[in-house]
Design a protein around this motif. Structure first.
Motif, PDB file in Angstrom:
ATOM      1  N   SER A 121       7.262  -3.062   3.826  1.00 43.32           N
ATOM      2  CA  SER A 121       6.024  -2.074   2.697  1.00 43.32           C
ATOM      3  C   SER A 121       7.513  -1.037   1.869  1.00 43.32           C
ATOM      4  O   SER A 121       7.744  -0.518   2.428  1.00 43.32           O
ATOM      5  CB  SER A 121       5.988  -1.167   3.954  1.00 43.32           C
ATOM      6  N   LEU A 122       6.656  -1.008   0.661  1.00 40.14           N
ATOM      7  CA  LEU A 122       7.043   0.020  -0.537  1.00 40.14           C
ATOM      8  C   LEU A 122       7.007   1.286   0.477  1.00 40.14           C
ATOM      9  O   LEU A 122       8.084   2.321  -0.130  1.00 40.14           O
ATOM     10  CB  LEU A 122       5.690  -0.339  -1.263  1.00 40.14           C
ATOM     11  N   THR A 123       6.269   1.323   1.384  1.00 37.44           N
ATOM     12  CA  THR A 123       6.650   3.525   1.110  1.00 37.44           C
ATOM     13  C   THR A 123       7.675   3.935   2.739  1.00 37.44           C
ATOM     14  O   THR A 123       8.121   4.730   1.921  1.00 37.44           O
ATOM     15  CB  THR A 123       4.832   3.422   3.109  1.00 37.44           C
ATOM     16  N   LYS A 144       0.690  -0.926  -0.118  1.00 35.96           N
ATOM     17  CA  LYS A 144       0.500  -0.367  -0.206  1.00 35.96           C
ATOM     18  C   LYS A 144       0.613   1.318   0.151  1.00 35.96           C
ATOM     19  O   LYS A 144       1.570   1.759   0.489  1.00 35.96           O
ATOM     20  CB  LYS A 144      -0.809  -0.236   1.251  1.00 35.96           C
ATOM     21  N   VAL A 145       0.713   2.119  -0.553  1.00 38.71           N
ATOM     22  CA  VAL A 145       0.706   3.470  -0.698  1.00 38.71           C
ATOM     23  C   VAL A 145      -0.121   4.500   0.140  1.00 38.71           C
ATOM     24  O   VAL A 145      -1.415   4.162  -1.153  1.00 38.71           O
ATOM     25  CB  VAL A 145       2.010   4.069  -1.734  1.00 38.71           C
ATOM     26  N   THR A 146       0.396   6.146  -0.399  1.00 37.33           N
ATOM     27  CA  THR A 146      -0.522   7.079  -0.239  1.00 37.33           C
ATOM     28  C   THR A 146      -0.430   7.924  -0.653  1.00 37.33           C
ATOM     29  O   THR A 146       0.701   8.480  -0.919  1.00 37.33           O
ATOM     30  CB  THR A 146      -1.187   7.745   1.551  1.00 37.33           C
ATOM     31  N   LEU A 147      -1.219   8.326  -2.382  1.00 36.73           N
ATOM     32  CA  LEU A 147      -0.528   9.744  -2.833  1.00 36.73           C
ATOM     33  C   LEU A 147      -1.866  10.560  -3.110  1.00 36.73           C
ATOM     34  O   LEU A 147      -2.934  10.386  -3.298  1.00 36.73           O
ATOM     35  CB  LEU A 147      -1.078   8.796  -4.366  1.00 36.73           C
ATOM     36  N   CYS A 148      -1.386  11.280  -2.035  1.00 42.25           N
ATOM     37  CA  CYS A 148      -2.033  13.073  -2.130  1.00 42.25           C
ATOM     38  C   CYS A 148      -3.193  12.746  -1.417  1.00 42.25           C
ATOM     39  O   CYS A 148      -4.357  13.551  -1.403  1.00 42.25           O
ATOM     40  CB  CYS A 148      -2.724  13.733  -3.578  1.00 42.25           C
ATOM     41  N   GLY A 149      -3.289  11.829  -0.270  1.00 40.90           N
ATOM     42  CA  GLY A 149      -3.616  11.644   0.976  1.00 40.90           C
ATOM     43  C   GLY A 149      -4.717  10.642   0.685  1.00 40.90           C
ATOM     44  O   GLY A 149      -5.706   9.955   1.263  1.00 40.90           O
ATOM     45  N   LEU A 150      -5.096   9.797  -0.389  1.00 40.40           N
ATOM     46  CA  LEU A 150      -5.932   9.246  -1.227  1.00 40.40           C
ATOM     47  C   LEU A 150      -5.085   7.787  -1.085  1.00 40.40           C
ATOM     48  O   LEU A 150      -3.693   7.369  -1.776  1.00 40.40           O
ATOM     49  CB  LEU A 150      -5.972   9.097  -2.266  1.00 40.40           C
ATOM     50  N   GLU A 151      -5.214   6.554  -0.162  1.00 39.12           N
ATOM     51  CA  GLU A 151      -4.499   5.074  -0.164  1.00 39.12           C
ATOM     52  C   GLU A 151      -4.988   4.144  -1.238  1.00 39.12           C
ATOM     53  O   GLU A 151      -6.132   4.342  -1.408  1.00 39.12           O
ATOM     54  CB  GLU A 151      -5.289   4.599   1.036  1.00 39.12           C
ATOM     55  N   MET A 177      10.005  -7.886  -3.912  1.00 37.75           N
ATOM     56  CA  MET A 177       9.726  -7.044  -2.480  1.00 37.75           C
ATOM     57  C   MET A 177      10.689  -8.006  -1.362  1.00 37.75           C
ATOM     58  O   MET A 177      11.471  -7.499  -0.529  1.00 37.75           O
ATOM     59  CB  MET A 177       8.691  -6.520  -1.787  1.00 37.75           C
ATOM     60  N   GLU A 178       9.852  -9.052  -1.791  1.00 34.28           N
ATOM     61  CA  GLU A 178      10.780  -9.997  -0.428  1.00 34.28           C
ATOM     62  C   GLU A 178      12.373 -10.133  -0.939  1.00 34.28           C
ATOM     63  O   GLU A 178      13.460  -9.994  -0.075  1.00 34.28           O
ATOM     64  CB  GLU A 178      10.649 -11.499  -0.127  1.00 34.28           C
ATOM     65  N   LYS A 179      12.458 -10.523  -1.941  1.00 39.09           N
ATOM     66  CA  LYS A 179      14.042 -10.705  -2.847  1.00 39.09           C
ATOM     67  C   LYS A 179      14.626  -9.202  -2.370  1.00 39.09           C
ATOM     68  O   LYS A 179      15.905  -9.925  -2.021  1.00 39.09           O
ATOM     69  CB  LYS A 179      14.276 -10.568  -3.984  1.00 39.09           C
ATOM     70  N   TYR A 180      15.045  -8.238  -2.346  1.00 39.58           N
ATOM     71  CA  TYR A 180      15.160  -6.658  -1.675  1.00 39.58           C
ATOM     72  C   TYR A 180      14.415  -6.589  -0.313  1.00 39.58           C
ATOM     73  O   TYR A 180      15.239  -5.386   0.224  1.00 39.58           O
ATOM     74  CB  TYR A 180      15.173  -5.904  -2.733  1.00 39.58           C
ATOM     75  N   ASN A 181      14.607  -7.673   0.561  1.00 39.78           N
ATOM     76  CA  ASN A 181      14.241  -7.586   1.993  1.00 39.78           C
ATOM     77  C   ASN A 181      13.350  -6.380   2.206  1.00 39.78           C
ATOM     78  O   ASN A 181      13.330  -5.071   3.195  1.00 39.78           O
ATOM     79  CB  ASN A 181      15.525  -7.178   2.560  1.00 39.78           C
ATOM     80  N   ILE A 182      12.252  -5.513   1.441  1.00 38.26           N
ATOM     81  CA  ILE A 182      11.183  -4.976   1.706  1.00 38.26           C
ATOM     82  C   ILE A 182       9.882  -5.093   2.180  1.00 38.26           C
ATOM     83  O   ILE A 182       9.693  -5.943   1.643  1.00 38.26           O
ATOM     84  CB  ILE A 182      11.152  -4.122  -0.168  1.00 38.26           C
ATOM     85  N   SER A 237       8.610  -1.426 -16.576  1.00 35.49           N
ATOM     86  CA  SER A 237       8.133  -2.200 -17.514  1.00 35.49           C
ATOM     87  C   SER A 237       7.905  -3.866 -16.910  1.00 35.49           C
ATOM     88  O   SER A 237       7.216  -4.777 -16.905  1.00 35.49           O
ATOM     89  CB  SER A 237       8.054  -3.349 -19.273  1.00 35.49           C
ATOM     90  N   THR A 238       8.702  -3.493 -15.443  1.00 36.96           N
ATOM     91  CA  THR A 238       8.534  -5.012 -14.353  1.00 36.96           C
ATOM     92  C   THR A 238       8.554  -4.689 -12.861  1.00 36.96           C
ATOM     93  O   THR A 238       8.481  -3.022 -12.903  1.00 36.96           O
ATOM     94  CB  THR A 238      10.612  -5.673 -14.627  1.00 36.96           C
ATOM     95  N   ALA A 239       8.685  -5.229 -12.195  1.00 37.84           N
ATOM     96  CA  ALA A 239       8.477  -5.091 -10.721  1.00 37.84           C
ATOM     97  C   ALA A 239       9.532  -4.607 -10.157  1.00 37.84           C
ATOM     98  O   ALA A 239       9.725  -3.256  -9.308  1.00 37.84           O
ATOM     99  CB  ALA A 239       8.046  -5.851 -10.091  1.00 37.84           C
ATOM    100  N   GLU A 240      10.745  -4.584 -11.337  1.00 38.31           N
ATOM    101  CA  GLU A 240      11.960  -4.984 -10.662  1.00 38.31           C
ATOM    102  C   GLU A 240      12.419  -2.987 -10.778  1.00 38.31           C
ATOM    103  O   GLU A 240      12.560  -1.776 -10.200  1.00 38.31           O
ATOM    104  CB  GLU A 240      13.645  -4.793 -11.320  1.00 38.31           C
ATOM    105  N   ASP A 241      11.479  -2.395 -12.324  1.00 34.56           N
ATOM    106  CA  ASP A 241      11.519  -0.966 -12.608  1.00 34.56           C
ATOM    107  C   ASP A 241      10.734  -0.713 -11.015  1.00 34.56           C
ATOM    108  O   ASP A 241      11.397   1.328 -10.478  1.00 34.56           O
ATOM    109  CB  ASP A 241      10.980  -1.333 -13.578  1.00 34.56           C
ATOM    110  N   VAL A 242       9.598  -0.688 -10.776  1.00 27.81           N
ATOM    111  CA  VAL A 242       9.060   0.403  -9.879  1.00 27.81           C
ATOM    112  C   VAL A 242       9.782   0.235  -9.120  1.00 27.81           C
ATOM    113  O   VAL A 242       9.737   0.868  -8.400  1.00 27.81           O
ATOM    114  CB  VAL A 242       7.889  -1.149  -9.436  1.00 27.81           C
ATOM    115  N   ILE A 243      10.184  -0.077  -8.523  1.00 24.30           N
ATOM    116  CA  ILE A 243      11.566  -0.565  -7.142  1.00 24.30           C
ATOM    117  C   ILE A 243      11.893   0.733  -7.138  1.00 24.30           C
ATOM    118  O   ILE A 243      12.882   1.374  -6.642  1.00 24.30           O
ATOM    119  CB  ILE A 243      11.788  -1.628  -6.484  1.00 24.30           C
ATOM    120  N   GLU A 244      12.904   0.354  -8.737  1.00 27.92           N
ATOM    121  CA  GLU A 244      13.737   1.186  -8.844  1.00 27.92           C
ATOM    122  C   GLU A 244      13.739   2.721  -8.810  1.00 27.92           C
ATOM    123  O   GLU A 244      14.275   4.103  -8.336  1.00 27.92           O
ATOM    124  CB  GLU A 244      13.922   1.510  -9.830  1.00 27.92           C
ATOM    125  N   MET A 245      12.168   3.190  -9.524  1.00 27.85           N
ATOM    126  CA  MET A 245      11.876   4.591  -9.278  1.00 27.85           C
ATOM    127  C   MET A 245      11.378   4.935  -8.103  1.00 27.85           C
ATOM    128  O   MET A 245      11.058   6.119  -7.707  1.00 27.85           O
ATOM    129  CB  MET A 245      10.235   4.482  -9.911  1.00 27.85           C
TER     130      MET A 245
END
Ligand SMILES: Cc1cc2nc3c(=O)[nH]c(=O)nc-3n(C[C@H](O)[C@H](O)[C@H](O)COP(=O)(O)O)c2cc1C
Length: 303
Positions: free
Chosen positions: A294-296, A5-12, A287-292, A247-255
């Motif tokens: 919570s994305l927040t 989960k993330v919260t963007l401008c007050g909306l979860e 996320m598990e691979k990189y020991n994350i 285009s991948t979940a890894e790219d999302v983590i990088e961003m």
């Protein structure tokens, strides 16, 4: 269990994944393929005050690791979006949606944002001041800090919805433009739109696109996008929606490490219409691979 989960401008949001404007229509087209309620949200096709037919064809050209497009903001106009597209979307998507707005004058941005600002199902308004494929509008507002601030201030005055200003990468100092938008009342910054590009047809010895130039997007632009997200994160306090070549979940983590709170996925949807669904399904593994946990926790962690 990891927490996406993330919260963007007050909306979860259940997760940070947002199909990018112009690559996901008005959503219901993709709902025929999968349940689009798995998305964090999505940004609908760039909407203008008046209907637009778009640019002449050809308006797409393939490139190594990406594509050029010069669609030219084809859309039915804001009144038809409200009357026809959003009711169809409501039958298959039950989360707040992100409205994407373009214009050719301040008045046009204002009218369109005002109309969309009254719609309950719209969670955020993403104001595109960065379209490289139309003449006399779009990107011309996004390439100067003063003009970007002027649009932001004008639309801020007519809506209380969270306002996310979408910036152009076709500038030398993206941080100063982001700062000007923040000072003028923006709640968030989206970046990047496409990079202005061109290809030539060898047989005809003419540009491949009828519009001559187009916007380059896809995996090749990701390092540019990551760099700009990183720079803007250092410059502003408001959240960033990062995109460009994801285009991948890894790219999302990088961003997100660079500073994005949420991440849009554009051209990848045109290669694989299930791209966003697949990225969301793969996120927990990565996320598990990189020991994350919570994305927040990782937003801007590369700084
Ligand atoms: C075919 C196409 C149409 C697009 N139309 C819009 C649009 O209407 N409004 C907008 O803000 N961005 C538009 N974009 C830009 C994308 O939303 C995104 O900013 C850009 O493509 C970079 O992300 P990507 O590399 O994942 O594609 C469009 C992109 C493509 C490929």
């Amino acid at each position: 269990m990891v927490n996406t989960k993330v919260t963007l401008c007050g909306l979860e949001m259940d997760n940070p994944i947002i199909p990018a404007s112009g690559t996901f229509g008005f959503g219901y087209e993709f709902a025929e393929l999968y349940d689009i309620n798995c998305l964090g949200t999505f940004s609908f096709k760039g909407t203008t005050r008046d209907p637009r037919f778009g640019n002449p064809t050809p308006r797409i050209a393939e490139c190594p690791e990406g594509m050029l497009n010069a669609v030219g903001l084809q859309n039915p106009g804001v009144d038809a979006v409200i009357a026809n597209e959003l009711p169809k979307l409501a039958t298959c998507f039950h989360k707040p949606v992100m409205a994407n707005v373009s214009g050719f004058s301040l008045e046009e941005y204002v009218t369109t944002c005002e109309k969309l600002g009254d719609i309950d199902s719209i969670g955020w308004i993403e104001v595109n001041i960065s379209c490289p494929n139309v003449h006399g509008g779009g990107m011309s507002f996004g390439t100067s800090a003063e003009a970007a601030a002027e649009v932001t201030k004008a639309v801020r005055a007519v809506t209380k919805k969270p306002l996310i200003i979408k910036l152009s990468p076709n500038v030398t100092d993206i941080a100063s433009i982001a700062k000007a938008c923040e000072a003028a009342g923006a709640d968030g910054i989206s970046l990047i739109n496409t990079l202005m590009g061109m290809r030539i047809d060898l047989r005809r010895r003419k540009p491949l696109l009828a519009n001559k130039t187009g916007g380059y997007s896809g995996p090749a632009i990701k390092p540019v996008a990551v760099r700009m997200v990183y720079q803007v994160y250092d410059a502003v306090k408001i959240p960033i929606v990062g995109m460009g070549g994801v285009s991948t979940a890894e790219d999302v983590i990088e961003m997100m490490l660079a500073g994005a709170t949420a991440v849009e996925v554009g051209a990848a949807n045109l290669v694989n219409p299930y791209a966003c669904r697949d990225i969301i399904a793969d996120l927990p593994r990565v996320m598990e691979k990189y020991n994350i946990q919570s994305l927040t926790d990782i937003i801007g962690a590369a700084h």
